[in-house]
Design an enzyme around this catalytic site. Sequence first.
Site, PDB file in Angstrom:
ATOM      1  N   LYS A 186      35.800  47.697  50.007  1.00 21.72           N
ATOM      2  CA  LYS A 186      35.851  46.245  49.809  1.00 21.72           C
ATOM      3  C   LYS A 186      37.203  45.674  50.218  1.00 21.72           C
ATOM      4  CE  LYS A 186      36.724  44.341  45.595  1.00 21.72           C
ATOM      5  NZ  LYS A 186      37.770  43.312  45.709  1.00 21.72           N
ATOM      6  N   ASN A 187      38.273  46.314  49.749  1.00 24.08           N
ATOM      7  CA  ASN A 187      39.600  45.732  49.964  1.00 24.08           C
ATOM      8  C   ASN A 187      40.115  45.897  51.386  1.00 24.08           C
ATOM      9  OD1 ASN A 187      39.542  44.870  47.371  1.00 24.08           O
ATOM     10  ND2 ASN A 187      41.127  46.262  46.601  1.00 24.08           N
ATOM     11  N   CYS A 209      43.929  34.780  36.986  1.00 20.89           N
ATOM     12  CA  CYS A 209      42.626  35.326  36.619  1.00 20.89           C
ATOM     13  C   CYS A 209      42.828  36.209  35.399  1.00 20.89           C
ATOM     14  CB  CYS A 209      42.004  36.093  37.772  1.00 20.89           C
ATOM     15  SG  CYS A 209      42.874  37.585  38.183  1.00 20.89           S
ATOM     16  N   ARG A 222      48.989  36.104  38.944  1.00 16.97           N
ATOM     17  CA  ARG A 222      48.713  36.335  40.362  1.00 16.97           C
ATOM     18  C   ARG A 222      49.144  35.195  41.293  1.00 16.97           C
ATOM     19  NH1 ARG A 222      43.140  39.576  41.022  1.00 16.97           N
ATOM     20  NH2 ARG A 222      44.242  40.422  42.798  1.00 16.97           N
ATOM     21  N   ASP A 263      43.900  49.665  40.391  1.00 20.08           N
ATOM     22  CA  ASP A 263      42.439  49.506  40.403  1.00 20.08           C
ATOM     23  C   ASP A 263      41.701  50.723  39.839  1.00 20.08           C
ATOM     24  OD1 ASP A 263      42.699  46.996  41.417  1.00 20.08           O
ATOM     25  OD2 ASP A 263      41.941  47.450  43.424  1.00 20.08           O
ATOM     26  N   VAL A 274      51.634  46.764  37.424  1.00 24.33           N
ATOM     27  CA  VAL A 274      51.354  45.851  38.550  1.00 24.33           C
ATOM     28  C   VAL A 274      50.880  44.479  38.064  1.00 24.33           C
ATOM     29  CG1 VAL A 274      50.043  45.516  40.682  1.00 24.33           C
ATOM     30  CG2 VAL A 274      50.848  47.812  40.065  1.00 24.33           C
ATOM     31  N   ARG A 332      30.638  42.354  42.308  1.00 21.28           N
ATOM     32  CA  ARG A 332      31.631  41.971  43.316  1.00 21.28           C
ATOM     33  C   ARG A 332      32.181  43.199  44.027  1.00 21.28           C
ATOM     34  NH1 ARG A 332      36.323  39.795  40.797  1.00 21.28           N
ATOM     35  NH2 ARG A 332      36.984  40.231  42.903  1.00 21.28           N
TER      36      ARG A 332
HETATM   37  C1  UD1 Z   1      45.074  43.574  45.976  1.00 20.51           C
HETATM   38  C2  UD1 Z   1      43.685  44.094  45.736  1.00 20.51           C
HETATM   39  C3  UD1 Z   1      43.489  44.378  44.248  1.00 20.51           C
HETATM   40  C4  UD1 Z   1      44.588  45.304  43.737  1.00 20.51           C
HETATM   41  C5  UD1 Z   1      45.973  44.773  44.101  1.00 20.51           C
HETATM   42  C6  UD1 Z   1      47.105  45.738  43.765  1.00 20.51           C
HETATM   43  C7  UD1 Z   1      42.355  43.064  47.467  1.00 20.51           C
HETATM   44  C8  UD1 Z   1      41.293  42.081  47.825  1.00 20.51           C
HETATM   45  N1  UD1 Z   1      42.725  43.100  46.171  1.00 20.51           N
HETATM   46  O1  UD1 Z   1      45.191  42.340  45.263  1.00 20.51           O
HETATM   47  O2  UD1 Z   1      42.208  44.981  44.074  1.00 20.51           O
HETATM   48  O3  UD1 Z   1      44.501  45.401  42.336  1.00 20.51           O
HETATM   49  O4  UD1 Z   1      46.043  44.521  45.514  1.00 20.51           O
HETATM   50  O5  UD1 Z   1      46.887  46.963  44.379  1.00 20.51           O
HETATM   51  O6  UD1 Z   1      42.825  43.810  48.299  1.00 20.51           O
HETATM   52  N2  UD1 Z   1      52.610  38.899  43.577  1.00 20.51           N
HETATM   53  C9  UD1 Z   1      53.594  37.930  43.525  1.00 20.51           C
HETATM   54  N3  UD1 Z   1      53.640  36.986  44.513  1.00 20.51           N
HETATM   55  C10 UD1 Z   1      52.775  36.990  45.562  1.00 20.51           C
HETATM   56  C11 UD1 Z   1      51.789  37.983  45.612  1.00 20.51           C
HETATM   57  C12 UD1 Z   1      51.733  38.938  44.610  1.00 20.51           C
HETATM   58  O7  UD1 Z   1      54.384  37.903  42.588  1.00 20.51           O
HETATM   59  O8  UD1 Z   1      52.873  36.111  46.427  1.00 20.51           O
HETATM   60  C13 UD1 Z   1      52.533  39.915  42.502  1.00 20.51           C
HETATM   61  C14 UD1 Z   1      51.203  39.862  41.722  1.00 20.51           C
HETATM   62  O9  UD1 Z   1      51.225  38.907  40.697  1.00 20.51           O
HETATM   63  C15 UD1 Z   1      51.102  41.286  41.212  1.00 20.51           C
HETATM   64  C16 UD1 Z   1      51.743  42.113  42.324  1.00 20.51           C
HETATM   65  O10 UD1 Z   1      52.510  41.195  43.116  1.00 20.51           O
HETATM   66  O11 UD1 Z   1      51.850  41.431  40.025  1.00 20.51           O
HETATM   67  C17 UD1 Z   1      50.766  42.826  43.229  1.00 20.51           C
HETATM   68  O12 UD1 Z   1      49.792  41.913  43.678  1.00 20.51           O
HETATM   69  P1  UD1 Z   1      49.124  42.031  45.115  1.00 20.51           P
HETATM   70  O13 UD1 Z   1      49.433  43.371  45.695  1.00 20.51           O
HETATM   71  O14 UD1 Z   1      49.439  40.832  45.914  1.00 20.51           O
HETATM   72  O15 UD1 Z   1      47.568  41.997  44.750  1.00 20.51           O
HETATM   73  P2  UD1 Z   1      46.404  41.347  45.600  1.00 20.51           P
HETATM   74  O16 UD1 Z   1      46.701  41.429  47.062  1.00 20.51           O
HETATM   75  O17 UD1 Z   1      46.042  40.027  45.015  1.00 20.51           O
END
Ligand code: UD1
Length: 419
Positions: free
Chosen positions: A22-23, A117, A122, A307, A329, A399
């Site tokens: 999925k990811n 969420c 996030r 995850d 995380v 999902r």
């Molecule tokens: C992706 C995955 C999700 C997984 C996560 C971490 C997809 C669709 N989803 O989510 O399943 O749990 O990686 O492996 O691929 N953060 C910031 N600022 C930003 C972006 C992120 O502070 O602009 C923080 C987030 O709040 C979190 C951390 O960085 O604490 C990691 O998040 P991130 O790796 O971005 O997760 P996703 O890409 O949303």
Amino acid sequence: MDKLLIRGGRPLHGELRVSGAKNAALPILAATLLASRPVVVRNLPHLHDVTTMIELLGCLGVQVIVDERLGVEVDASTITNFQADYELVKTMRASILVLGPLVARFGEAHVSFPGGCAIGSRPVDLHLKGLEAMGARIEVEGGYIHAYSDGRLHGAHIVMETVTVGGTENLLMAAVLADGQTILDNAAREPEVVDLANCLIAMGADISGHGTDRIVVNGVSDLHSCEYAVMPDRIESGTYLVAAAATGGSIVLRGAAPDSMDAILQKLKETGAAIEIDGDTIRLDMQGRRPLPVNIKTAPYPGFPTDMQAQFTALNTIADGASSVVETVFENRLIQTHEMNRMGAKIKIEGNTAFIQGQASLTGAPVMASDLRASASLVIAGLVAQGETLVDRIYHIDRGYECIEERMQSLGADIRRVS
Ligand code: UD1
């Protein structure tokens, strides 16, 4: 609303073929927006999130054709608008992944601001800062992110403050069509980022360093068509392996990507499971034993994936001894533990750590799923519990898991969907 009814206490035994990830599928579908010719994506999992991403492409006016081999052909040349509406973004945060491609190729993107969420706040600040560094103008108004670029974005040296998977993917996709070189430092090393980079390279992008924390992109003026098969899902694989281990069973997974699963497989071995790898096949056998407890601390790849945290927490609730699970995380990703305690688990939360005292067994109860992986962990808890467990709000599970009840049934689980 659909629920899953589980009668627990049976060890799982059997064989499964792993679905596409999925990811990886979601960013790859977003990346098709960058190509001036149709792109065919294969091995897409049949999941709500994938359907939502295809629907989003359709709303942009992009032509999506499902071919006879269940590949999806995406032709972004028919695009008519550049807006990802609130209705879609609220059901799937990964919609933010169209931001980079849209502004890089069309100079314009309007994406509903994804909120927090169940698992945390996030933010997407790093996506936006990176695009600004590449010359995009960003405005946030009316709940939408509006991004503009007059002409091509330009290359930039971007050091990301936090390792972010989605942020790395958005900036990588924007950089492939930017003018000049982009260096992404402190980039996410997740296998799904590598899969996206490989797909972009198949479309003609010039990328190196993917899989390390420094990705270097030399922008090109145009990307062409390609055919690309999405990598196997390491989280789906891990979930079924944990379910088999927790129930004392055995499982053979075909078409897996064991190289992407080192941290998960290492922890499974620590539970006492016998594991054999043969190419893309993973065999796990628990030989009827109760698992040993494993301490977990989540971290970006190659660390232990957040995850998989909830599923291992479920296993630890019935393990032979005490364990701790530290979530680093996401700030609120231990919520499923409260539901597990209603099933007789002994879990205490202190800050971002769960202290778990393994019990000989759990007892079935009605429980409520709060997010995708939490729902999978409640299914695992239901499979090991004595009596009936009814998991509510399973729209979360659809999902991310293809036909979970059918696949679990094929392994001998007593589970069915009820409304
Ligand atoms: C992706 C995955 C999700 C997984 C996560 C971490 C997809 C669709 N989803 O989510 O399943 O749990 O990686 O492996 O691929 N953060 C910031 N600022 C930003 C972006 C992120 O502070 O602009 C923080 C987030 O709040 C979190 C951390 O960085 O604490 C990691 O998040 P991130 O790796 O971005 O997760 P996703 O890409 O949303």
